[in-house]
Each structure stands twice: as structure tokens, then as C-alpha cells.
Design a protein around this motif. Sequence first.
Motif, PDB file in Angstrom:
ATOM      1  N   ASN A 158      40.355  35.000  35.133  1.00  0.00           N
ATOM      2  CA  ASN A 158      39.178  34.193  35.446  1.00  0.00           C
ATOM      3  C   ASN A 158      38.289  34.195  34.214  1.00  0.00           C
ATOM      4  OD1 ASN A 158      37.349  32.690  36.907  1.00  0.00           O
ATOM      5  ND2 ASN A 158      36.451  34.448  37.955  1.00  0.00           N
ATOM      6  N   THR A 193      50.638  35.432  42.908  1.00  0.00           N
ATOM      7  CA  THR A 193      50.890  36.426  43.948  1.00  0.00           C
ATOM      8  C   THR A 193      52.367  36.467  44.304  1.00  0.00           C
ATOM      9  OG1 THR A 193      50.466  34.824  45.725  1.00  0.00           O
ATOM     10  CG2 THR A 193      48.604  36.139  44.971  1.00  0.00           C
ATOM     11  N   TRP A 222      38.435  30.006  45.082  1.00  0.00           N
ATOM     12  CA  TRP A 222      38.599  30.724  43.814  1.00  0.00           C
ATOM     13  C   TRP A 222      37.682  31.937  43.777  1.00  0.00           C
ATOM     14  CZ3 TRP A 222      42.823  29.612  41.381  1.00  0.00           C
ATOM     15  CH2 TRP A 222      43.383  28.336  41.535  1.00  0.00           C
ATOM     16  N   ILE A 263      43.029  41.334  36.694  1.00  0.00           N
ATOM     17  CA  ILE A 263      42.888  41.185  38.134  1.00  0.00           C
ATOM     18  C   ILE A 263      41.444  41.415  38.531  1.00  0.00           C
ATOM     19  CG2 ILE A 263      43.533  42.217  40.343  1.00  0.00           C
ATOM     20  CD1 ILE A 263      46.303  42.628  39.242  1.00  0.00           C
ATOM     21  N   ARG A 285      45.712  32.534  39.845  1.00  0.00           N
ATOM     22  CA  ARG A 285      46.100  33.498  40.865  1.00  0.00           C
ATOM     23  C   ARG A 285      47.614  33.459  41.014  1.00  0.00           C
ATOM     24  NH1 ARG A 285      43.828  31.387  44.866  1.00  0.00           N
ATOM     25  NH2 ARG A 285      41.829  32.512  44.898  1.00  0.00           N
ATOM     26  N   GLY A 301      34.057  35.714  41.270  1.00  0.00           N
ATOM     27  CA  GLY A 301      34.800  34.553  41.726  1.00  0.00           C
ATOM     28  C   GLY A 301      33.942  33.379  42.097  1.00  0.00           C
ATOM     29  N   VAL A 320      48.419  40.434  44.117  1.00  0.00           N
ATOM     30  CA  VAL A 320      47.961  39.665  42.971  1.00  0.00           C
ATOM     31  C   VAL A 320      48.459  40.325  41.693  1.00  0.00           C
ATOM     32  CG1 VAL A 320      45.952  38.783  41.725  1.00  0.00           C
ATOM     33  CG2 VAL A 320      45.922  38.902  44.226  1.00  0.00           C
ATOM     34  N   GLN A 371      40.252  38.427  44.550  1.00  0.00           N
ATOM     35  CA  GLN A 371      41.110  38.853  43.455  1.00  0.00           C
ATOM     36  C   GLN A 371      41.776  37.655  42.778  1.00  0.00           C
ATOM     37  OE1 GLN A 371      43.899  41.897  44.845  1.00  0.00           O
ATOM     38  NE2 GLN A 371      42.753  43.355  43.613  1.00  0.00           N
ATOM     39  N   LEU A 372      41.653  37.605  41.467  1.00  0.00           N
ATOM     40  CA  LEU A 372      42.302  36.581  40.660  1.00  0.00           C
ATOM     41  C   LEU A 372      43.078  37.267  39.543  1.00  0.00           C
ATOM     42  CD1 LEU A 372      39.326  34.063  40.320  1.00  0.00           C
ATOM     43  CD2 LEU A 372      41.318  33.827  41.814  1.00  0.00           C
ATOM     44  N   SER A 373      44.160  36.634  39.129  1.00  0.00           N
ATOM     45  CA  SER A 373      44.943  37.178  38.021  1.00  0.00           C
ATOM     46  C   SER A 373      44.200  37.053  36.699  1.00  0.00           C
ATOM     47  CB  SER A 373      46.283  36.452  37.918  1.00  0.00           C
ATOM     48  OG  SER A 373      47.015  36.551  39.114  1.00  0.00           O
TER      49      SER A 373
END
Length: 239
Positions: free
Chosen positions: A125, A77, A118, A136, A75, A142, A82, A121-123
Motif C-alpha cells: 500500500n 491471498t 482497500w 503486509i 492484496r 487502508g 495475505v 491487511q494489504l500486501s
Amino acid sequence: MSSQPGPAFPLDAAARDVLNEALTDCDLVSCVVAQAARTVVASFYVPGILPEGGLLQEAYPLFLVARPTARIAIRHTRDDQVLPVRPDGIDAVLDQFAVKYMDDWNIVDPPQENRQRWTGQLSFNARLGGGIGGGIGGGIGGGLDEGDQHVIELWQDELPRHRLDIGVWFSQLYVLDREFNPVTPVMITAWRHSWSHAAIALAGPGKGVSIDVPDGRPALDLAAVLDRTSAGRPLSAFA
């Protein structure tokens, strides 16, 4: 440097505490993801340890090698937005942070109640060795159940609102010195004692000692690291 595979680092509570305490106040300088080998290598400069050939007033490089890795989540930010990150672009993001200092946290297997969330939104995964969900949002959700996997949590935080978080779920951990030789909890404890004794001899009891962090990243020979961590033998097998 020996060409024989080294032992995995034990992850019982006592050994984990030794490692986490040594990593207090370290600098995170690199995180390399070898997806095909299901391996993540995190490189640190660690103050307060004095291995043979090390310097009292210079932080020493240690490598944490997580393999096989089951999942990696990133992630990144800025101003609460994100941003996308590819696994091969983590070091480029790290370069955006002027200070790479990490403190006040257990890097390896932090308590469940203190772990980062976790989800959302994650950059990036991804399950390594399974489905990949880049970009994203993560693409694979997640809320993955990682079962009995261990976890490493890495981070960088810079004002006003810039942050990088990395989560790595894995089965075995290897700790290597700058020559890619295996490091044990006993060695870490001895190195910390050696540093303390040398610091007292230099500055006197209760006095601080300045420590420099080398420029750049420690040299990483990924092929050598993979070779040195291929067997997965526990430390008890080397007794």
C-alpha cells in the motif's frame, strides 16, 4: 509510431463505458509499476476488437497507462492468508495464475457501491510521490481519502482460494495500441464493429468465433510509453 506525446483518454461516463465494455472478457497479462515516474502500465489481451493489422481470431494487446498515479494497493491471498508483494513482483504473481481472464466487472471507475474494500491487511500500500508503506498491513493505513482520483481495479481469482487484487488511483488515463499509439473511444467503437462484421462474414450471423490468446506478454517499451504519455493533453486539443 509517432514520437509526439498522445492525448489522454477521456473519462466521462460515455467514454468510460466504451472502454469498460471493450475490456469485458480480456486477459490481464502484466502490471508494471514505475514508481519514480508515478506511472502504472497494465497490459491486456482484448478479444472482439479488430484494429488495422489485427487478426479476427487473435486477441489484440492494449495498454492502459495511469499517470500520475497517486496510490497503488495490492492484496495477494492464498487460503485466506495475505502474502507480501513488491510492486516489481506483480508479474511474477500473475504467472502463478493459469487463466488470466477477467469478466463481469468495470475495470475503470467501477461504481462506488461495487468497489473493493482497500482496508485491513494489504500486501502493499503506497502513495506514489509521497510516503511509502510497503509490506503486509500497508504501513500507511487502508482508509486513504483519494478525493477526485480515478481508480482502476484489477484482479485474478483461481480456485480453491487464490486471489490477486490491484487498485490504482490516478489523475489521467492513456490507452495505447501495440505500437504505443493513442487509442480513442471512437477507435474502440470502430474496432468492435469491424470485428463483428468480420466474424459474421466468417461464421455467419449468431455464430461464435474462436479467439486465441497469444503466449507471453506483449512487448512493452517503458521508455516509449512514458514519452508517449508525458504531455497530458486532452483529446479536445487534438480536434
